[in-house]
Write a protein that holds these residues in place. Sequence first.
Motif, PDB file in Angstrom:
ATOM      1  N   THR A  49       1.671 -25.993   2.942  1.00  0.00           N
ATOM      2  CA  THR A  49       0.775 -25.399   3.669  1.00  0.00           C
ATOM      3  C   THR A  49       0.963 -24.609   4.767  1.00  0.00           C
ATOM      4  O   THR A  49       0.786 -22.917   5.419  1.00  0.00           O
ATOM      5  CB  THR A  49      -0.546 -26.887   4.203  1.00  0.00           C
ATOM      6  N   SER A  50       2.078 -25.037   5.170  1.00  0.00           N
ATOM      7  CA  SER A  50       2.677 -23.902   6.197  1.00  0.00           C
ATOM      8  C   SER A  50       3.422 -23.125   6.324  1.00  0.00           C
ATOM      9  O   SER A  50       4.136 -21.720   5.947  1.00  0.00           O
ATOM     10  CB  SER A  50       4.029 -25.239   7.012  1.00  0.00           C
ATOM     11  N   ASP A  51       4.429 -23.228   4.973  1.00  0.00           N
ATOM     12  CA  ASP A  51       4.860 -22.405   3.981  1.00  0.00           C
ATOM     13  C   ASP A  51       3.442 -20.728   3.226  1.00  0.00           C
ATOM     14  O   ASP A  51       4.809 -19.584   4.087  1.00  0.00           O
ATOM     15  CB  ASP A  51       5.887 -22.681   3.196  1.00  0.00           C
ATOM     16  N   ALA A  52       2.636 -21.226   2.833  1.00  0.00           N
ATOM     17  CA  ALA A  52       1.350 -20.439   2.800  1.00  0.00           C
ATOM     18  C   ALA A  52       1.195 -19.540   3.739  1.00  0.00           C
ATOM     19  O   ALA A  52       0.973 -18.855   3.568  1.00  0.00           O
ATOM     20  CB  ALA A  52       1.085 -21.293   1.677  1.00  0.00           C
ATOM     21  N   THR A  53       0.846 -20.238   4.560  1.00  0.00           N
ATOM     22  CA  THR A  53       0.656 -19.700   5.951  1.00  0.00           C
ATOM     23  C   THR A  53       1.619 -18.227   6.455  1.00  0.00           C
ATOM     24  O   THR A  53       1.313 -17.451   6.601  1.00  0.00           O
ATOM     25  CB  THR A  53       0.485 -21.043   6.603  1.00  0.00           C
ATOM     26  N   MET A  54       2.776 -19.001   6.367  1.00  0.00           N
ATOM     27  CA  MET A  54       3.675 -18.034   6.910  1.00  0.00           C
ATOM     28  C   MET A  54       4.129 -16.987   5.864  1.00  0.00           C
ATOM     29  O   MET A  54       3.533 -15.176   6.333  1.00  0.00           O
ATOM     30  CB  MET A  54       4.889 -18.709   7.045  1.00  0.00           C
ATOM     31  N   TYR A  55       3.493 -17.286   4.594  1.00  0.00           N
ATOM     32  CA  TYR A  55       3.867 -16.041   3.267  1.00  0.00           C
ATOM     33  C   TYR A  55       2.758 -15.401   4.075  1.00  0.00           C
ATOM     34  O   TYR A  55       3.188 -13.737   3.414  1.00  0.00           O
ATOM     35  CB  TYR A  55       3.412 -16.823   1.791  1.00  0.00           C
ATOM     36  N   ARG A  56       1.725 -15.574   3.174  1.00  0.00           N
ATOM     37  CA  ARG A  56       0.208 -14.812   4.362  1.00  0.00           C
ATOM     38  C   ARG A  56       0.629 -13.544   5.462  1.00  0.00           C
ATOM     39  O   ARG A  56       0.388 -13.530   5.127  1.00  0.00           O
ATOM     40  CB  ARG A  56      -1.185 -15.794   4.108  1.00  0.00           C
ATOM     41  N   SER A  57       1.099 -14.214   6.738  1.00  0.00           N
ATOM     42  CA  SER A  57       1.486 -13.461   7.782  1.00  0.00           C
ATOM     43  C   SER A  57       2.253 -12.295   7.193  1.00  0.00           C
ATOM     44  O   SER A  57       2.030 -11.433   8.291  1.00  0.00           O
ATOM     45  CB  SER A  57       1.841 -14.463   8.736  1.00  0.00           C
ATOM     46  N   ALA A  58       3.633 -12.858   7.282  1.00  0.00           N
ATOM     47  CA  ALA A  58       4.474 -11.509   6.341  1.00  0.00           C
ATOM     48  C   ALA A  58       4.054 -10.962   5.729  1.00  0.00           C
ATOM     49  O   ALA A  58       4.276  -9.307   5.693  1.00  0.00           O
ATOM     50  CB  ALA A  58       5.470 -12.500   5.463  1.00  0.00           C
ATOM     51  N   VAL A  59       2.868 -11.044   4.429  1.00  0.00           N
ATOM     52  CA  VAL A  59       2.643 -10.006   3.576  1.00  0.00           C
ATOM     53  C   VAL A  59       1.192  -8.949   4.422  1.00  0.00           C
ATOM     54  O   VAL A  59       1.493  -8.222   4.066  1.00  0.00           O
ATOM     55  CB  VAL A  59       2.075 -10.359   2.024  1.00  0.00           C
ATOM     56  N   GLY A  60       0.489  -9.928   5.423  1.00  0.00           N
ATOM     57  CA  GLY A  60      -0.015  -9.405   5.920  1.00  0.00           C
ATOM     58  C   GLY A  60       0.416  -8.123   6.632  1.00  0.00           C
ATOM     59  O   GLY A  60      -0.400  -6.875   7.253  1.00  0.00           O
ATOM     60  N   VAL A  61       1.360  -8.223   7.547  1.00  0.00           N
ATOM     61  CA  VAL A  61       2.384  -7.205   8.058  1.00  0.00           C
ATOM     62  C   VAL A  61       2.624  -6.101   7.323  1.00  0.00           C
ATOM     63  O   VAL A  61       2.968  -4.918   7.383  1.00  0.00           O
ATOM     64  CB  VAL A  61       3.456  -7.999   8.911  1.00  0.00           C
ATOM     65  N   LEU A  62       3.112  -6.579   6.424  1.00  0.00           N
ATOM     66  CA  LEU A  62       4.349  -5.683   4.813  1.00  0.00           C
ATOM     67  C   LEU A  62       2.897  -4.763   4.196  1.00  0.00           C
ATOM     68  O   LEU A  62       3.338  -3.670   4.130  1.00  0.00           O
ATOM     69  CB  LEU A  62       4.973  -6.612   3.869  1.00  0.00           C
ATOM     70  N   ILE A  63       1.755  -4.870   4.431  1.00  0.00           N
ATOM     71  CA  ILE A  63       0.605  -4.487   4.062  1.00  0.00           C
ATOM     72  C   ILE A  63       0.256  -3.100   4.826  1.00  0.00           C
ATOM     73  O   ILE A  63       0.922  -1.503   4.821  1.00  0.00           O
ATOM     74  CB  ILE A  63      -0.882  -5.363   3.834  1.00  0.00           C
ATOM     75  N   TYR A  64       0.695  -3.545   6.059  1.00  0.00           N
ATOM     76  CA  TYR A  64       0.649  -2.266   6.976  1.00  0.00           C
ATOM     77  C   TYR A  64       1.664  -1.279   6.734  1.00  0.00           C
ATOM     78  O   TYR A  64       1.731   0.013   7.410  1.00  0.00           O
ATOM     79  CB  TYR A  64       0.114  -2.757   8.862  1.00  0.00           C
ATOM     80  N   VAL A  65       2.718  -1.848   7.091  1.00  0.00           N
ATOM     81  CA  VAL A  65       4.181  -1.038   7.199  1.00  0.00           C
ATOM     82  C   VAL A  65       4.516  -0.308   5.771  1.00  0.00           C
ATOM     83  O   VAL A  65       4.803   1.425   5.592  1.00  0.00           O
ATOM     84  CB  VAL A  65       5.576  -2.060   7.223  1.00  0.00           C
ATOM     85  N   SER A  66       3.930  -1.193   4.084  1.00  0.00           N
ATOM     86  CA  SER A  66       3.814   0.010   3.070  1.00  0.00           C
ATOM     87  C   SER A  66       3.136   1.391   3.638  1.00  0.00           C
ATOM     88  O   SER A  66       3.502   2.154   2.171  1.00  0.00           O
ATOM     89  CB  SER A  66       3.651  -1.139   2.289  1.00  0.00           C
ATOM     90  N   ALA A  67       2.592   1.526   3.874  1.00  0.00           N
ATOM     91  CA  ALA A  67       1.781   3.461   3.602  1.00  0.00           C
ATOM     92  C   ALA A  67       2.830   4.563   4.630  1.00  0.00           C
ATOM     93  O   ALA A  67       2.918   5.201   3.848  1.00  0.00           O
ATOM     94  CB  ALA A  67       0.474   3.083   4.796  1.00  0.00           C
ATOM     95  N   ASP A  68       3.578   3.554   5.295  1.00  0.00           N
ATOM     96  CA  ASP A  68       4.867   4.445   5.643  1.00  0.00           C
ATOM     97  C   ASP A  68       6.652   4.299   4.164  1.00  0.00           C
ATOM     98  O   ASP A  68       7.120   5.020   4.905  1.00  0.00           O
ATOM     99  CB  ASP A  68       5.226   4.091   7.232  1.00  0.00           C
ATOM    100  N   LYS A  69       6.933   3.862   3.666  1.00  0.00           N
ATOM    101  CA  LYS A  69       7.415   3.501   3.089  1.00  0.00           C
ATOM    102  C   LYS A  69       7.106   3.038   1.710  1.00  0.00           C
ATOM    103  O   LYS A  69       6.674   2.194   0.879  1.00  0.00           O
ATOM    104  CB  LYS A  69       8.010   2.140   3.105  1.00  0.00           C
ATOM    105  N   PRO A  70       6.774   4.223   0.869  1.00  0.00           N
ATOM    106  CA  PRO A  70       6.845   4.802  -0.383  1.00  0.00           C
ATOM    107  C   PRO A  70       7.256   3.155  -1.470  1.00  0.00           C
ATOM    108  O   PRO A  70       7.253   2.426  -2.508  1.00  0.00           O
ATOM    109  CB  PRO A  70       6.775   5.958  -1.229  1.00  0.00           C
TER     110      PRO A  70
END
Length: 443
Positions: free
Chosen positions: A268-289
Amino acid sequence: LDVYEAVPAGQTEGKYIVTTRWEKGLKFDDDGNQIMRCRFVAREFKAQSPWRTDLFAPTPSSATSRLVDFRAAKKNYPTFLCDAPNAFQQVVEEEEVYVYPPAEWIAKHPEWHETGVMWRLKKQLYGRRASPQKWMDFIADGTMLKLGFRQDVAAPTFFHHEDQDLFVEVHMDDLYGTGPTESILWFLKASKSYIELKSSGVLGLDATYQHLKRTRRRTPAGITIVADERYTDKVLKLLDMADCKAKATPMRRETSEEASSDSPLLETSDATMYRSAVGVLIYVSADKPDIQFTVKTLTTEMQAPTMRGLGRLKHLARYLHGTRDLGIFFAAGEATRRPLPVVLKSYADSDYAGDKLSRKSTSCGCLVADGCLLMNYSRGQRVVALSSGEAEFYAAVTAISESILIEHLLRFFGFKVLTHQLCFGFGLSIYHCSGKRSTFNFF
């Protein structure tokens, strides 16, 4: 700011009442120092007024702000930034709405202790469902149109002043625009009659600034757009990988067996960390094709993250650690006597049945105008394509749809546009739009 009027609580029986709370959040000042901001907000929920259909407020996508950069680069115009302080609280509240005052205010006003007190809103309050829509109406009808701007129909967040050759994008309380220096100065002065704005002033060809948490670096050669490094640091901190070694690729090549086999679920704790990190990367990916396909793959496991997904995430984090300075570059335009049409090239491709578990394909594309990357994406197809030709066709349709919007916006602020659609995998198709005529040729 004259947001409220205190009234006896007995007068509010049967009226529309909204609860309130303090919203605390960390932000950064201009020097990069972390500060705490507290804001008093309403807590209004859909269940209180489920019948409302007047709440739509347009917001631009993360990619459309590059159109301002494109125009600035190609015309060698300066840019400017504006921020509306307490934006919603500049707009009059037309409905009869009451909210609970904060306990700190009640403690300082003992004269209301016997009768009880409520606030009747005179201005919009953050957290009200109608506030974003009221704000956009205020800035469009009450400010931009009065100044002579023309609002785009397809993308209502874009405004163009033909006489001043001024183009502005409105992202809620943030404005980003470009035009001649004298036109920018005119706007910053004239807008004071209608709205309160804090401005950066004129940002010339040697300026470095941030807009929507993206860094712009301007030189006479062009504009470079770079994602904020703090997002990379946040992902590395979540994964406890601050001192990791860099990787040369965003995703390692997996065997068919590795990609199609089941993988254990995360705790559960690792899954929460995974979702938080991917959520940040979704925003970053708009500027990193270069990371968009990998991020798209990671999002498929948001509901049930696995060990395989965590391995992919850590590999991508190492790649980001070594590519912090990579960005998108818009070359400056060359002065010509007669403006040439902008050639908008839309590239589309797909990987047939690339997901070995679902057998679905991925559509990817990028829109390039005169060597400038205006938009890029990587999206999973919703249906299972039965052939590579079908998958390529879905990818082409998506790219054409996106190019129609970008072409429309380029025309809106004064460019003549010639659009080509290029598809890889099942031949070359050309989509050419000239005025009101559209032709398709497949070969």
